[in-house]
Design an enzyme around this catalytic site. Sequence first.
Site, PDB file in Angstrom:
ATOM      1  N   CYS A   2      -6.592   1.131   3.106  1.00 55.67           N
ATOM      2  CA  CYS A   2      -7.538   2.240   3.172  1.00 55.67           C
ATOM      3  C   CYS A   2      -7.511   3.121   1.932  1.00 55.67           C
ATOM      4  CB  CYS A   2      -7.259   3.079   4.407  1.00 55.67           C
ATOM      5  SG  CYS A   2      -7.589   2.216   5.937  1.00 55.67           S
ATOM      6  N   GLU A  22       0.870  -1.190   0.000  1.00 52.84           N
ATOM      7  CA  GLU A  22       0.000   0.000   0.000  1.00 52.84           C
ATOM      8  C   GLU A  22       0.899   1.229   0.000  1.00 52.84           C
ATOM      9  OE1 GLU A  22      -2.663   0.508   3.383  1.00 52.84           O
ATOM     10  OE2 GLU A  22      -3.764   2.042   2.290  1.00 52.84           O
ATOM     11  N   ASN A  47     -12.042  -3.207   1.009  1.00 51.87           N
ATOM     12  CA  ASN A  47     -10.863  -3.443   1.841  1.00 51.87           C
ATOM     13  C   ASN A  47     -11.247  -3.943   3.229  1.00 51.87           C
ATOM     14  OD1 ASN A  47      -8.284  -3.225   3.143  1.00 51.87           O
ATOM     15  ND2 ASN A  47      -8.907  -1.207   3.887  1.00 51.87           N
ATOM     16  N   GLU A  48     -11.735  -3.043   4.044  1.00 49.08           N
ATOM     17  CA  GLU A  48     -11.913  -3.381   5.460  1.00 49.08           C
ATOM     18  C   GLU A  48     -13.299  -2.885   5.871  1.00 49.08           C
ATOM     19  OE1 GLU A  48      -9.232  -1.292   8.276  1.00 49.08           O
ATOM     20  OE2 GLU A  48      -8.195  -3.213   8.385  1.00 49.08           O
TER      21      GLU A  48
HETATM   22  O1  AHR Z   1      -1.990  -1.352   6.922  1.00 47.99           O
HETATM   23  C1  AHR Z   1      -2.424  -0.102   7.318  1.00 47.99           C
HETATM   24  C2  AHR Z   1      -3.932   0.026   7.290  1.00 47.99           C
HETATM   25  O2  AHR Z   1      -4.515  -0.792   8.244  1.00 47.99           O
HETATM   26  C3  AHR Z   1      -4.606  -0.392   6.013  1.00 47.99           C
HETATM   27  O3  AHR Z   1      -4.615   0.602   5.075  1.00 47.99           O
HETATM   28  C4  AHR Z   1      -5.997  -0.699   6.452  1.00 47.99           C
HETATM   29  O4  AHR Z   1      -6.629  -1.652   5.664  1.00 47.99           O
HETATM   30  C5  AHR Z   1      -5.857  -1.089   7.892  1.00 47.99           C
HETATM   31  O5  AHR Z   1      -6.711  -0.374   8.699  1.00 47.99           O
END
Ligand code: AHR
Length: 641
Positions: free
Chosen positions: A230, A41, A364-365
């Site tokens: 994120c 990322e 993603n999350e």
């Molecule tokens: O790895 C850092 C962040 O942690 C990522 O962007 C996210 O998916 C998680 O909250």
Amino acid sequence: MLAFSMLLGTQLLFAQTHNIQVDLKKLGSPIQKTMYGIFFEDINYGADGGLYAELIKNRSFDFPQNLLGWTTFGNVEVLKDGPFANNPNYVRLSYAGHDEKQTGLDNEGFFGVGVKQDAEYRFSVWARSAESAGSIRIELIDPESNVFTTQKLTVDSKEWKKYEVVMKSRRTEAKARLRIFLTSKTAVDMDHVSLFPVDSWKGRENGLRKDLAQALYDLHPGVFRFPGGCIVEGTETGDRYQWKNSVGQVENRKSNMNRWEYTFPNRYFPDYRQSYGMGFFELFQLSEDIGAEPLPVISCGLVCQFQNKDPKAHVPVSELQPYIQDALDLIEFANGDVTTKWGKLRADMGHPASFHLKMMAVGNEQWGTLYPERVEPFIKAIRAKYPDFKIVGTAGPSPDGKDFDFGWSEMKRLKADLVDEHYYKDPQWFLANAGRYDKYDRKGPKVFAGEYACHPKNRKNNFESALCEAAFMTGFERNADVVYQCTYAPLFAHVQGWQWKPDLIWFDNLRSVRSVNYYVQQLYGQNVGTNVLTTVENKLPLEGLDGIYASSALDKYKNVIILKIANTSDVAKKASYTFNGLKAAARKGTQTVLKSDVLDQENTLDNPTAVVPTVKDITVSGNTFEVELAPKSFSVYTIQL
Ligand code: AHR
């Protein structure tokens, strides 16, 4: 008295040999090639200023503050009708009015421009002159403004054209600046000012920093998740990662904000943006280079649920079609025939062959009911067109709890192929949860531990955290029938530009260091095996009793037994392996040990090898094998059959 005999009993237990049975008669479940991977990322200046080798910040003058990263002097204007529609701004350098006066500008790079003595750097610029010919002088200067490398360039056309000149640095300087002077009375317009090391990863012009890409290659990763995290989601929908903006001619890629600019006010970086110079094409290419299956993550229409609490910020389900189309087009971009729209673009970019994309993560999350109602139409549309394509859903940001359980049940209902779990937890959690997957449903989606890292109190990449990860990961391996892939997070961090730690690989402008945690990942990545071998003591898995964690695998192609064992206690232990079904014979093997007497020990740029694995050859005779396990150590044994 009672207390004394209990204590004695405990000591006796600690002193005893662990009798471990490894069953070679029955091959256990296959271990996926994707099992141990990496997750990239653009956080901590992981892309611009990191893996992407470009040394110039805001090279197109298209940051919201057009001259951010630049210092101008003399007669410099910013104009807006440049040759690249998506990046229209450029600068005009005009005569300062007197020969003694100067016009020009210089760029600060990313925490400086890092150059090495005798290394070559390719300077390039799109330029045009006002009349027949103009000229510029390009310099590398040190922080005290001493010039140490110079080149001249003639801009010989009134039409926009790309010019290139190679500069050989006469010094090593981590914090140089690139300075450009106008040296003619004729005005010169400049756009997309770029400086790359010639010696990039695989020698590519729009290339990657060699030491960092090599570190990824050396992990032997099976899967490569990108580009977030994120940043996929965006704080608002407009700033989500849009892969289509990251492909095509590099000069024309529209840059994007990076939410890590402002996520932590105490680590605020006003110049942190995503240039997309290393976009989806380059990331697919990197997957191929390092032998990992690509796993792109795309926006499901939900913005970051941590960052933006406004329920109206998300894309309504009825308006998801363009997002779904992006997903379908991405598969065409990666795999499609060169006669298709997106397959042709891939070919035009230099890769007519397919990237063999097999899976994609949607979201993603994310958590709550908002997620399944959005992911469902993606699953339907992707499956309708590509029935064998694998879809990764998410169970949210925590490894347990109401949202996690709901996420998993919904992913089962929707028949996602894999579910992405995230956990950033303390050492105790990692040690206590090595049996986490023993009881997982074997019939549902498979597990992708897409983001995990052990966070000690001081958030260091210390030996303690690495050992806990090593112990925990034996649980991945023992449960390879349900855990299909895992990726540590985050991957990279610039020592000056980090927002989040711990991270797997640290770097500055010239050097990089592989953390202790990196070596744990590498030991797993380089010793995957093809099948699990059941490994028990008194019929029970070794998942923490007396501080011992173990798993074993067979590589049926290389004919090698691989034993992994962590001793997390602070006393030495003995283990006696018995291999059921193995004939007694002398066999060659290796022993690799990662250990440190200091739990808080890190590898640093100045001391990069404080904790590294040590390897030695061993011979195993008979069908038993005795090993001594140092206190606080992780060992990997290979035995050639
Ligand atoms: O790895 C850092 C962040 O942690 C990522 O962007 C996210 O998916 C998680 O909250």
